[in-house]
Write an enzyme that holds these catalytic residues in place. Structure first.
Site, PDB file in Angstrom:
ATOM      1  N   TYR A  43      -1.903  -9.170  16.266  1.00 28.31           N
ATOM      2  CA  TYR A  43      -1.652  -8.081  15.098  1.00 28.31           C
ATOM      3  C   TYR A  43      -3.013  -7.072  15.099  1.00 28.31           C
ATOM      4  O   TYR A  43      -2.741  -5.949  15.189  1.00 28.31           O
ATOM      5  CB  TYR A  43      -2.078  -8.850  13.793  1.00 28.31           C
ATOM      6  CG  TYR A  43      -2.454  -7.849  12.737  1.00 28.31           C
ATOM      7  CD1 TYR A  43      -1.715  -6.854  12.062  1.00 28.31           C
ATOM      8  CD2 TYR A  43      -3.792  -8.418  11.900  1.00 28.31           C
ATOM      9  CE1 TYR A  43      -2.090  -6.339  10.882  1.00 28.31           C
ATOM     10  CE2 TYR A  43      -4.292  -7.216  10.854  1.00 28.31           C
ATOM     11  CZ  TYR A  43      -3.304  -6.265  10.682  1.00 28.31           C
ATOM     12  OH  TYR A  43      -3.551  -5.491   9.613  1.00 28.31           O
TER      13      TYR A  43
ATOM     14  N   SER B 231      -6.907  -1.125  10.440  1.00 28.54           N
ATOM     15  CA  SER B 231      -7.456  -2.173   9.711  1.00 28.54           C
ATOM     16  C   SER B 231      -8.724  -2.356  10.267  1.00 28.54           C
ATOM     17  O   SER B 231      -9.297  -1.928  11.335  1.00 28.54           O
ATOM     18  CB  SER B 231      -6.775  -3.222   9.869  1.00 28.54           C
ATOM     19  OG  SER B 231      -7.659  -4.463   9.446  1.00 28.54           O
TER      20      SER B 231
ATOM     21  N   LYS C   6      -3.286  -2.792  16.136  1.00 25.20           N
ATOM     22  CA  LYS C   6      -3.984  -1.859  15.514  1.00 25.20           C
ATOM     23  C   LYS C   6      -4.973  -0.970  16.448  1.00 25.20           C
ATOM     24  O   LYS C   6      -5.124   0.137  16.413  1.00 25.20           O
ATOM     25  CB  LYS C   6      -4.809  -2.561  14.504  1.00 25.20           C
ATOM     26  CG  LYS C   6      -4.097  -3.005  13.305  1.00 25.20           C
ATOM     27  CD  LYS C   6      -3.314  -1.765  12.265  1.00 25.20           C
ATOM     28  CE  LYS C   6      -2.380  -2.485  11.467  1.00 25.20           C
ATOM     29  NZ  LYS C   6      -1.244  -1.636  10.841  1.00 25.20           N
TER      30      LYS C   6
ATOM     31  N   ILE D 259       0.905  -1.103  -0.070  1.00 23.72           N
ATOM     32  CA  ILE D 259      -0.020  -0.009   0.007  1.00 23.72           C
ATOM     33  C   ILE D 259       0.869   1.162   0.145  1.00 23.72           C
ATOM     34  O   ILE D 259       0.610   2.307  -0.613  1.00 23.72           O
ATOM     35  CB  ILE D 259      -0.902   0.024   1.359  1.00 23.72           C
ATOM     36  CG1 ILE D 259      -1.920  -1.320   1.179  1.00 23.72           C
ATOM     37  CG2 ILE D 259      -1.958   1.091   1.040  1.00 23.72           C
ATOM     38  CD1 ILE D 259      -2.523  -1.601   2.573  1.00 23.72           C
TER      39      ILE D 259
ATOM     40  N   PHE E 100       2.666   3.483   7.453  1.00 26.40           N
ATOM     41  CA  PHE E 100       2.343   2.050   7.147  1.00 26.40           C
ATOM     42  C   PHE E 100       3.027   1.036   8.044  1.00 26.40           C
ATOM     43  O   PHE E 100       2.663  -0.007   7.975  1.00 26.40           O
ATOM     44  CB  PHE E 100       2.531   1.839   5.681  1.00 26.40           C
ATOM     45  CG  PHE E 100       1.757   2.786   4.825  1.00 26.40           C
ATOM     46  CD1 PHE E 100       0.476   2.401   4.528  1.00 26.40           C
ATOM     47  CD2 PHE E 100       2.393   3.955   4.338  1.00 26.40           C
ATOM     48  CE1 PHE E 100      -0.222   2.936   3.640  1.00 26.40           C
ATOM     49  CE2 PHE E 100       1.569   4.601   3.391  1.00 26.40           C
ATOM     50  CZ  PHE E 100       0.163   4.360   2.929  1.00 26.40           C
TER      51      PHE E 100
ATOM     52  N   LYS F 113       2.099  -7.732   9.777  1.00 26.86           N
ATOM     53  CA  LYS F 113       0.855  -7.686   9.336  1.00 26.86           C
ATOM     54  C   LYS F 113       0.345  -9.021   9.247  1.00 26.86           C
ATOM     55  O   LYS F 113      -0.724  -9.278   8.695  1.00 26.86           O
ATOM     56  CB  LYS F 113       0.529  -6.817   8.166  1.00 26.86           C
ATOM     57  CG  LYS F 113       1.528  -7.280   6.768  1.00 26.86           C
ATOM     58  CD  LYS F 113       0.974  -6.581   5.653  1.00 26.86           C
ATOM     59  CE  LYS F 113       1.637  -7.481   4.296  1.00 26.86           C
ATOM     60  NZ  LYS F 113       1.254  -6.799   3.425  1.00 26.86           N
TER      61      LYS F 113
ATOM     62  N   LEU G 179      12.920  -2.662   5.030  1.00 27.77           N
ATOM     63  CA  LEU G 179      12.796  -3.707   4.023  1.00 27.77           C
ATOM     64  C   LEU G 179      12.642  -4.921   4.380  1.00 27.77           C
ATOM     65  O   LEU G 179      12.969  -5.992   4.163  1.00 27.77           O
ATOM     66  CB  LEU G 179      14.289  -3.551   3.265  1.00 27.77           C
ATOM     67  CG  LEU G 179      14.212  -2.350   2.485  1.00 27.77           C
ATOM     68  CD1 LEU G 179      15.586  -2.323   1.547  1.00 27.77           C
ATOM     69  CD2 LEU G 179      13.168  -1.866   1.338  1.00 27.77           C
TER      70      LEU G 179
ATOM     71  N   ASN H 138      10.031  -6.777   4.921  1.00 31.51           N
ATOM     72  CA  ASN H 138       9.051  -7.397   4.194  1.00 31.51           C
ATOM     73  C   ASN H 138       8.548  -6.672   2.714  1.00 31.51           C
ATOM     74  O   ASN H 138       7.677  -6.551   2.137  1.00 31.51           O
ATOM     75  CB  ASN H 138       7.367  -7.478   4.901  1.00 31.51           C
ATOM     76  CG  ASN H 138       6.721  -8.345   4.266  1.00 31.51           C
ATOM     77  OD1 ASN H 138       7.045  -9.515   3.589  1.00 31.51           O
ATOM     78  ND2 ASN H 138       5.239  -8.069   4.430  1.00 31.51           N
TER      79      ASN H 138
HETATM   80  C1  UD1 Z   1      -7.238 -10.841   6.873  1.00 25.11           C
HETATM   81  C2  UD1 Z   1      -7.004 -10.725   8.209  1.00 25.11           C
HETATM   82  C3  UD1 Z   1      -7.127  -9.533   8.588  1.00 25.11           C
HETATM   83  C4  UD1 Z   1      -6.123  -8.584   7.832  1.00 25.11           C
HETATM   84  C5  UD1 Z   1      -6.404  -8.528   6.617  1.00 25.11           C
HETATM   85  C6  UD1 Z   1      -5.326  -7.839   5.624  1.00 25.11           C
HETATM   86  C7  UD1 Z   1      -7.539 -12.916   9.187  1.00 25.11           C
HETATM   87  C8  UD1 Z   1      -8.301 -14.306   9.949  1.00 25.11           C
HETATM   88  N1  UD1 Z   1      -8.036 -11.808   8.964  1.00 25.11           N
HETATM   89  O1  UD1 Z   1      -8.631 -10.526   6.459  1.00 25.11           O
HETATM   90  O2  UD1 Z   1      -7.035  -9.268  10.174  1.00 25.11           O
HETATM   91  O3  UD1 Z   1      -6.551  -7.117   8.379  1.00 25.11           O
HETATM   92  O4  UD1 Z   1      -6.227  -9.997   5.971  1.00 25.11           O
HETATM   93  O5  UD1 Z   1      -5.504  -7.874   4.476  1.00 25.11           O
HETATM   94  O6  UD1 Z   1      -6.345 -13.648   8.635  1.00 25.11           O
HETATM   95  N2  UD1 Z   1     -10.277 -17.124   2.178  1.00 25.11           N
HETATM   96  C9  UD1 Z   1     -10.203 -18.433   1.529  1.00 25.11           C
HETATM   97  N3  UD1 Z   1      -8.974 -19.165   1.023  1.00 25.11           N
HETATM   98  C10 UD1 Z   1      -7.842 -18.622   1.025  1.00 25.11           C
HETATM   99  C11 UD1 Z   1      -7.758 -17.400   1.883  1.00 25.11           C
HETATM  100  C12 UD1 Z   1      -8.981 -16.748   2.019  1.00 25.11           C
HETATM  101  O7  UD1 Z   1     -11.332 -19.168   1.382  1.00 25.11           O
HETATM  102  O8  UD1 Z   1      -6.906 -19.164   0.945  1.00 25.11           O
HETATM  103  C13 UD1 Z   1     -11.157 -16.620   2.265  1.00 25.11           C
HETATM  104  C14 UD1 Z   1     -11.159 -16.134   3.716  1.00 25.11           C
HETATM  105  O9  UD1 Z   1     -11.877 -17.271   4.565  1.00 25.11           O
HETATM  106  C15 UD1 Z   1     -12.454 -14.949   3.616  1.00 25.11           C
HETATM  107  C16 UD1 Z   1     -11.778 -14.350   2.397  1.00 25.11           C
HETATM  108  O10 UD1 Z   1     -11.394 -15.273   1.559  1.00 25.11           O
HETATM  109  O11 UD1 Z   1     -13.561 -15.279   3.638  1.00 25.11           O
HETATM  110  C17 UD1 Z   1     -10.971 -13.148   2.418  1.00 25.11           C
HETATM  111  O12 UD1 Z   1      -9.799 -13.756   3.316  1.00 25.11           O
HETATM  112  P1  UD1 Z   1      -8.211 -12.952   3.552  1.00 25.11           P
HETATM  113  O13 UD1 Z   1      -8.038 -12.212   2.078  1.00 25.11           O
HETATM  114  O14 UD1 Z   1      -7.478 -13.463   4.281  1.00 25.11           O
HETATM  115  O15 UD1 Z   1      -8.854 -11.532   4.356  1.00 25.11           O
HETATM  116  P2  UD1 Z   1      -9.663 -11.307   5.526  1.00 25.11           P
HETATM  117  O16 UD1 Z   1      -9.764 -12.725   6.258  1.00 25.11           O
HETATM  118  O17 UD1 Z   1     -10.847 -10.447   5.309  1.00 25.11           O
END
Ligand code: UD1
Length: 332
Positions: A148, A124, A152, A12, A80, A84, A33, A35
Protein backbone atom coordinates in the site's frame (compact mmCIF):
# COMPACT_ATOMS: atom_id res chain seq x y z
CA UNK A 1 -14.50 24.93 -12.36
CA UNK A 2 -15.64 21.41 -13.23
CA UNK A 3 -13.72 19.04 -10.97
CA UNK A 4 -13.62 15.28 -11.51
CA UNK A 5 -13.28 13.43 -8.20
CA UNK A 6 -12.20 9.78 -8.35
CA UNK A 7 -13.29 7.90 -5.25
CA UNK A 8 -15.74 10.72 -4.50
CA UNK A 9 -18.19 8.42 -2.68
CA UNK A 10 -15.55 7.41 -0.11
CA UNK A 11 -14.73 8.88 3.30
CA UNK A 12 -12.40 11.76 2.39
CA UNK A 13 -13.80 12.03 -1.16
CA UNK A 14 -17.39 12.65 -0.07
CA UNK A 15 -16.37 15.36 2.40
CA UNK A 16 -14.25 17.01 -0.30
CA UNK A 17 -17.19 16.98 -2.74
CA UNK A 18 -19.28 18.82 -0.13
CA UNK A 19 -16.62 21.54 0.21
CA UNK A 20 -16.19 21.78 -3.58
CA UNK A 21 -19.94 22.26 -4.12
CA UNK A 22 -20.16 24.77 -1.25
CA UNK A 23 -17.34 26.74 -2.88
CA UNK A 24 -19.29 26.88 -6.18
CA UNK A 25 -17.42 24.22 -8.17
CA UNK A 26 -19.16 21.66 -10.37
CA UNK A 27 -18.47 18.08 -9.33
CA UNK A 28 -18.26 14.86 -11.35
CA UNK A 29 -17.69 11.73 -9.27
CA UNK A 30 -16.11 8.59 -10.72
CA UNK A 31 -16.27 5.70 -8.25
CA UNK A 32 -16.56 1.93 -8.68
CA UNK A 33 -18.17 1.64 -5.20
CA UNK A 34 -15.72 -1.13 -4.25
CA UNK A 35 -15.42 0.34 -0.74
CA UNK A 36 -18.27 2.88 -0.66
CA UNK A 37 -21.99 3.23 -1.33
CA UNK A 38 -23.98 5.32 -3.80
CA UNK A 39 -25.99 6.53 -0.80
CA UNK A 40 -23.08 8.85 0.03
CA UNK A 41 -23.71 10.69 -3.26
CA UNK A 42 -27.32 11.38 -2.22
CA UNK A 43 -26.10 12.59 1.17
CA UNK A 44 -23.73 15.03 -0.54
CA UNK A 45 -26.72 16.40 -2.46
CA UNK A 46 -28.75 16.59 0.76
CA UNK A 47 -26.03 18.44 2.70
CA UNK A 48 -25.25 20.96 -0.02
CA UNK A 49 -28.63 21.33 -1.71
CA UNK A 50 -26.69 21.09 -5.00
CA UNK A 51 -26.54 18.51 -7.75
CA UNK A 52 -23.53 16.65 -9.08
CA UNK A 53 -22.82 13.92 -11.61
CA UNK A 54 -22.06 10.40 -10.51
CA UNK A 55 -20.56 7.69 -12.74
CA UNK A 56 -20.13 4.15 -11.44
CA UNK A 57 -16.95 3.59 -13.40
CA UNK A 58 -13.74 1.71 -12.61
CA UNK A 59 -10.54 3.58 -13.50
CA UNK A 60 -9.24 0.38 -15.05
CA UNK A 61 -12.04 0.62 -17.63
CA UNK A 62 -10.30 3.00 -19.99
CA UNK A 63 -13.18 3.29 -22.49
CA UNK A 64 -15.75 4.20 -19.87
CA UNK A 65 -13.38 6.72 -18.33
CA UNK A 66 -12.77 8.29 -21.76
CA UNK A 67 -16.56 8.64 -22.13
CA UNK A 68 -16.77 10.50 -18.81
CA UNK A 69 -14.10 12.96 -20.01
CA UNK A 70 -15.84 13.27 -23.39
CA UNK A 71 -19.12 14.15 -21.69
CA UNK A 72 -17.60 16.58 -19.18
CA UNK A 73 -15.10 19.39 -19.83
CA UNK A 74 -13.02 18.74 -16.73
CA UNK A 75 -10.69 21.51 -15.47
CA UNK A 76 -8.92 19.46 -12.78
CA UNK A 77 -8.97 16.04 -11.14
CA UNK A 78 -8.81 15.15 -7.44
CA UNK A 79 -7.69 11.53 -7.29
CA UNK A 80 -8.74 9.55 -4.20
CA UNK A 81 -9.65 6.19 -5.75
CA UNK A 82 -7.48 3.33 -4.53
CA UNK A 83 -7.23 0.41 -2.16
CA UNK A 84 -6.03 1.51 1.27
CA UNK A 85 -5.70 -1.33 3.79
CA UNK A 86 -2.10 -1.93 4.81
CA UNK A 87 -2.54 -5.55 5.99
CA UNK A 88 -4.59 -6.55 2.96
CA UNK A 89 -1.94 -5.06 0.67
CA UNK A 90 0.61 -7.46 2.14
CA UNK A 91 -1.72 -10.39 1.37
CA UNK A 92 -2.71 -9.19 -2.09
CA UNK A 93 0.21 -7.21 -3.57
CA UNK A 94 -0.73 -7.80 -7.22
CA UNK A 95 -4.28 -6.55 -6.65
CA UNK A 96 -2.95 -3.46 -4.88
CA UNK A 97 -0.32 -2.61 -7.49
CA UNK A 98 -2.69 -3.28 -10.38
CA UNK A 99 -5.60 -1.33 -8.98
CA UNK A 100 -3.70 1.65 -7.58
CA UNK A 101 -0.88 2.01 -10.11
CA UNK A 102 -2.59 0.91 -13.33
CA UNK A 103 -5.74 2.85 -12.33
CA UNK A 104 -3.64 6.01 -11.90
CA UNK A 105 -1.76 5.48 -15.20
CA UNK A 106 -5.02 5.06 -17.12
CA UNK A 107 -6.41 8.17 -15.41
CA UNK A 108 -3.32 10.22 -16.32
CA UNK A 109 -3.32 9.04 -19.95
CA UNK A 110 -7.01 9.83 -20.24
CA UNK A 111 -6.46 13.27 -18.69
CA UNK A 112 -3.61 13.98 -21.10
CA UNK A 113 -5.70 12.96 -24.12
CA UNK A 114 -8.49 15.25 -22.89
CA UNK A 115 -6.06 18.15 -22.34
CA UNK A 116 -6.60 18.22 -18.58
CA UNK A 117 -3.23 18.50 -16.82
CA UNK A 118 -4.06 19.42 -13.24
CA UNK A 119 -4.26 16.78 -10.56
CA UNK A 120 -4.47 16.72 -6.77
CA UNK A 121 -3.36 13.33 -5.46
CA UNK A 122 -4.27 11.57 -2.21
CA UNK A 123 -0.91 10.55 -0.87
CA UNK A 124 -0.24 9.59 2.74
CA UNK A 125 2.11 10.32 5.63
CA UNK A 126 2.97 6.63 5.31
CA UNK A 127 5.58 7.74 2.71
CA UNK A 128 7.76 9.06 5.57
CA UNK A 129 8.54 5.42 6.43
CA UNK A 130 10.14 4.21 9.69
CA UNK A 131 13.32 6.28 10.00
CA UNK A 132 12.54 10.00 9.73
CA UNK A 133 12.44 12.18 12.88
CA UNK A 134 9.23 14.02 13.82
CA UNK A 135 7.82 16.44 12.85
CA UNK A 136 7.82 15.14 9.28
CA UNK A 137 8.88 17.67 6.65
CA UNK A 138 8.11 17.44 2.93
CA UNK A 139 11.81 17.44 2.03
CA UNK A 140 12.53 14.17 3.86
CA UNK A 141 13.40 11.06 1.84
CA UNK A 142 10.35 8.89 1.25
CA UNK A 143 10.01 5.11 1.48
CA UNK A 144 7.55 2.36 2.31
CA UNK A 145 7.29 -0.91 4.24
CA UNK A 146 4.27 -2.50 2.53
CA UNK A 147 2.64 -2.60 -0.93
CA UNK A 148 0.00 0.00 0.00
CA UNK A 149 2.74 2.44 1.03
CA UNK A 150 4.74 1.63 -2.11
CA UNK A 151 1.75 2.52 -4.30
CA UNK A 152 1.76 5.99 -2.71
CA UNK A 153 5.54 6.36 -3.13
CA UNK A 154 5.37 5.13 -6.74
CA UNK A 155 2.46 7.37 -7.73
CA UNK A 156 4.25 10.39 -6.23
CA UNK A 157 7.28 9.44 -8.36
CA UNK A 158 5.15 8.98 -11.50
CA UNK A 159 3.67 12.45 -10.99
CA UNK A 160 7.11 13.98 -10.35
CA UNK A 161 8.42 12.40 -13.58
CA UNK A 162 5.38 13.48 -15.59
CA UNK A 163 5.69 17.10 -14.44
CA UNK A 164 9.40 17.02 -15.24
CA UNK A 165 8.80 15.66 -18.75
CA UNK A 166 5.93 18.03 -19.51
CA UNK A 167 6.17 21.29 -17.54
CA UNK A 168 2.58 22.21 -18.38
CA UNK A 169 1.34 19.60 -15.84
CA UNK A 170 0.50 20.47 -12.28
CA UNK A 171 0.40 17.80 -9.55
CA UNK A 172 -0.24 18.51 -5.88
CA UNK A 173 0.75 15.58 -3.64
CA UNK A 174 -1.20 15.73 -0.39
CA UNK A 175 0.30 13.67 2.41
CA UNK A 176 -2.54 13.03 4.83
CA UNK A 177 -1.88 12.30 8.47
CA UNK A 178 -4.73 10.50 10.34
CA UNK A 179 -8.14 11.66 9.09
CA UNK A 180 -11.02 11.10 11.54
CA UNK A 181 -14.31 12.80 12.40
CA UNK A 182 -17.27 13.24 10.08
CA UNK A 183 -19.46 15.96 8.62
CA UNK A 184 -21.24 17.91 11.36
CA UNK A 185 -24.61 16.88 9.87
CA UNK A 186 -23.87 13.27 10.82
CA UNK A 187 -24.91 12.26 7.28
CA UNK A 188 -21.50 11.22 5.91
CA UNK A 189 -18.54 9.65 7.67
CA UNK A 190 -16.28 6.63 7.71
CA UNK A 191 -17.94 3.21 7.37
CA UNK A 192 -15.19 0.60 7.19
CA UNK A 193 -16.09 -2.89 5.98
CA UNK A 194 -15.68 -5.56 8.66
CA UNK A 195 -13.51 -5.04 11.74
CA UNK A 196 -11.77 -1.67 11.51
CA UNK A 197 -7.97 -1.45 11.32
CA UNK A 198 -7.70 2.20 12.28
CA UNK A 199 -7.95 3.53 15.81
CA UNK A 200 -10.95 5.85 15.72
CA UNK A 201 -13.41 3.56 13.92
CA UNK A 202 -12.36 0.81 16.34
CA UNK A 203 -12.92 3.04 19.41
CA UNK A 204 -16.32 4.06 18.04
CA UNK A 205 -17.41 0.43 17.61
CA UNK A 206 -16.26 -0.43 21.15
CA UNK A 207 -18.18 2.57 22.53
CA UNK A 208 -21.19 1.39 20.53
CA UNK A 209 -20.99 -2.11 22.02
CA UNK A 210 -20.29 -3.76 18.64
CA UNK A 211 -16.77 -4.77 19.72
CA UNK A 212 -15.94 -5.76 23.33
CA UNK A 213 -12.70 -3.84 23.93
CA UNK A 214 -9.93 -1.90 22.25
CA UNK A 215 -6.53 -3.51 21.96
CA UNK A 216 -3.89 -0.85 22.54
CA UNK A 217 -0.88 -1.89 20.48
CA UNK A 218 2.00 -1.33 22.86
CA UNK A 219 2.62 0.94 25.87
CA UNK A 220 6.40 0.78 25.77
CA UNK A 221 7.10 3.29 23.01
CA UNK A 222 9.35 6.26 23.62
CA UNK A 223 6.38 8.63 23.99
CA UNK A 224 5.01 10.49 27.07
CA UNK A 225 2.58 7.67 28.07
CA UNK A 226 4.24 4.87 26.09
CA UNK A 227 1.43 4.51 23.51
CA UNK A 228 1.67 5.51 19.84
CA UNK A 229 1.36 9.18 18.97
CA UNK A 230 -0.38 10.33 15.76
CA UNK A 231 -1.53 13.56 14.15
CA UNK A 232 -5.33 13.19 13.93
CA UNK A 233 -7.02 15.65 11.61
CA UNK A 234 -10.73 16.37 11.19
CA UNK A 235 -11.88 15.16 7.77
CA UNK A 236 -13.63 18.49 7.08
CA UNK A 237 -10.35 20.37 7.65
CA UNK A 238 -8.68 17.85 5.36
CA UNK A 239 -11.39 18.35 2.71
CA UNK A 240 -10.80 22.12 2.85
CA UNK A 241 -7.09 21.46 2.28
CA UNK A 242 -8.06 20.02 -1.11
CA UNK A 243 -9.69 23.30 -2.12
CA UNK A 244 -6.51 25.15 -1.24
CA UNK A 245 -4.54 22.54 -3.24
CA UNK A 246 -6.86 23.03 -6.20
CA UNK A 247 -6.27 26.80 -6.15
CA UNK A 248 -2.56 26.09 -6.08
CA UNK A 249 -2.78 23.64 -9.01
CA UNK A 250 -4.62 26.24 -11.08
CA UNK A 251 -1.92 28.88 -10.47
CA UNK A 252 1.29 26.83 -10.60
CA UNK A 253 2.83 23.99 -12.58
CA UNK A 254 5.16 21.23 -11.39
CA UNK A 255 4.79 18.53 -8.72
CA UNK A 256 4.69 19.69 -5.11
CA UNK A 257 4.14 17.67 -1.90
CA UNK A 258 2.31 19.10 1.13
CA UNK A 259 1.58 17.69 4.57
CA UNK A 260 -2.04 17.92 5.65
CA UNK A 261 -2.06 17.49 9.43
CA UNK A 262 -2.56 19.61 12.53
CA UNK A 263 1.07 19.50 13.69
CA UNK A 264 -0.06 18.11 17.08
CA UNK A 265 0.45 14.57 18.34
CA UNK A 266 -2.14 12.66 20.40
CA UNK A 267 -1.44 9.30 22.04
CA UNK A 268 -3.75 6.26 21.88
CA UNK A 269 -4.66 6.64 25.57
CA UNK A 270 -5.28 10.38 25.19
CA UNK A 271 -7.61 9.58 22.32
CA UNK A 272 -9.50 6.97 24.36
CA UNK A 273 -9.92 9.48 27.22
CA UNK A 274 -11.00 12.27 24.87
CA UNK A 275 -13.60 10.01 23.22
CA UNK A 276 -14.99 8.87 26.59
CA UNK A 277 -15.16 12.37 28.04
CA UNK A 278 -16.57 14.10 24.96
CA UNK A 279 -19.29 11.56 24.30
CA UNK A 280 -19.93 10.33 27.83
CA UNK A 281 -19.31 6.70 26.87
CA UNK A 282 -17.00 3.93 28.06
CA UNK A 283 -14.19 2.50 25.94
CA UNK A 284 -12.73 -0.52 27.73
CA UNK A 285 -9.23 -1.39 26.57
CA UNK A 286 -6.34 -3.71 27.22
CA UNK A 287 -2.67 -3.28 26.42
CA UNK A 288 -1.32 -5.86 23.97
CA UNK A 289 1.98 -6.16 22.12
CA UNK A 290 3.06 -3.74 19.41
CA UNK A 291 1.57 -4.04 15.90
CA UNK A 292 4.17 -4.92 13.28
CA UNK A 293 5.16 -1.94 11.16
CA UNK A 294 3.98 0.73 13.64
CA UNK A 295 6.21 3.63 14.63
CA UNK A 296 6.25 5.49 17.97
CA UNK A 297 5.25 8.92 16.76
CA UNK A 298 4.12 10.57 13.54
CA UNK A 299 3.06 14.19 13.21
CA UNK A 300 3.35 16.86 10.58
CA UNK A 301 5.41 19.94 10.12
CA UNK A 302 2.56 22.06 8.72
CA UNK A 303 4.54 25.19 7.89
CA UNK A 304 4.70 24.58 4.12
CA UNK A 305 0.93 24.11 3.77
CA UNK A 306 0.37 27.22 5.90
CA UNK A 307 2.85 29.33 3.94
CA UNK A 308 2.14 28.17 0.40
CA UNK A 309 -1.46 26.90 0.44
CA UNK A 310 -2.63 29.41 3.10
CA UNK A 311 -4.38 26.51 4.82
CA UNK A 312 -4.32 25.21 8.36
CA UNK A 313 -6.50 22.80 10.33
CA UNK A 314 -8.99 24.47 12.67
CA UNK A 315 -10.83 21.69 14.49
CA UNK A 316 -9.55 20.02 17.65
CA UNK A 317 -9.75 16.51 19.11
CA UNK A 318 -13.05 17.21 20.91
CA UNK A 319 -14.83 18.09 17.66
CA UNK A 320 -13.28 15.07 15.95
CA UNK A 321 -14.58 12.72 18.69
CA UNK A 322 -17.99 14.41 18.76
CA UNK A 323 -18.53 14.24 15.00
CA UNK A 324 -17.31 10.63 14.68
CA UNK A 325 -19.79 9.58 17.35
CA UNK A 326 -22.63 11.59 15.83
CA UNK A 327 -22.13 9.79 12.52
CA UNK A 328 -22.15 6.37 14.21
CA UNK A 329 -25.40 7.22 15.95
CA UNK A 330 -26.97 8.52 12.73
CA UNK A 331 -26.03 5.41 10.79
CA UNK A 332 -27.50 2.93 13.29
C1 UD1 B 1 -2.43 3.43 9.38
C2 UD1 B 1 -1.52 2.76 8.40
C3 UD1 B 1 -1.03 3.80 7.42
C4 UD1 B 1 -2.22 4.42 6.70
C5 UD1 B 1 -3.21 4.98 7.73
C6 UD1 B 1 -4.48 5.38 7.03
C7 UD1 B 1 -0.57 0.84 9.54
C8 UD1 B 1 0.67 0.25 10.15
N1 UD1 B 1 -0.44 2.11 9.10
O1 UD1 B 1 -1.71 4.45 10.05
O2 UD1 B 1 -0.16 3.24 6.50
O3 UD1 B 1 -1.80 5.44 5.85
O4 UD1 B 1 -3.53 3.99 8.70
O5 UD1 B 1 -5.34 6.00 7.91
O6 UD1 B 1 -1.59 0.19 9.45
N2 UD1 B 1 -3.99 1.47 17.42
C9 UD1 B 1 -4.30 0.69 18.53
N3 UD1 B 1 -5.33 -0.20 18.43
C10 UD1 B 1 -6.07 -0.35 17.28
C11 UD1 B 1 -5.75 0.44 16.16
C12 UD1 B 1 -4.69 1.34 16.26
O7 UD1 B 1 -3.66 0.79 19.58
O8 UD1 B 1 -6.99 -1.19 17.26
C13 UD1 B 1 -2.89 2.46 17.52
C14 UD1 B 1 -1.75 2.22 16.54
O9 UD1 B 1 -0.78 1.39 17.11
C15 UD1 B 1 -1.25 3.67 16.32
C16 UD1 B 1 -2.51 4.51 16.45
O10 UD1 B 1 -3.44 3.71 17.18
O11 UD1 B 1 -0.36 4.05 17.34
C17 UD1 B 1 -3.12 4.88 15.11
O12 UD1 B 1 -3.32 3.71 14.32
P1 UD1 B 1 -4.12 3.73 12.93
O13 UD1 B 1 -5.41 4.43 13.11
O14 UD1 B 1 -4.15 2.34 12.40
O15 UD1 B 1 -3.23 4.67 11.99
P2 UD1 B 1 -1.68 4.57 11.60
O16 UD1 B 1 -1.03 3.38 12.16
O17 UD1 B 1 -1.06 5.89 11.91
Amino acid sequence: MKVLVTGGAGFIGSHTCVELLNAGHEVVIVDNLSNSKEEAVDKIREITGKDLRFYRVDLLDRRELEDVFAQNPVGAVIHFAGYKAVGESVEKPLEYYWNNIAGTLILLETMRAAGCKKIVFSSSATVYGMDNPVPFKEGYPISATNPYGYTKVMIEQILQDLCHADPSWSAVLLRYFNPIGAHESGLIGESPNGIPNNLLPYIAQVADGVLPELKVYGDDYDTPDGTGVRDYIHVVDLAKGHLAALDYAVSYTGAEPFNLGTGHGTSVLEMVQAFEKTNNVRVPYKIVSRRAGDIAAAYADTSKAERVLHWHAEKGITEMCQDSWKFIQHSR
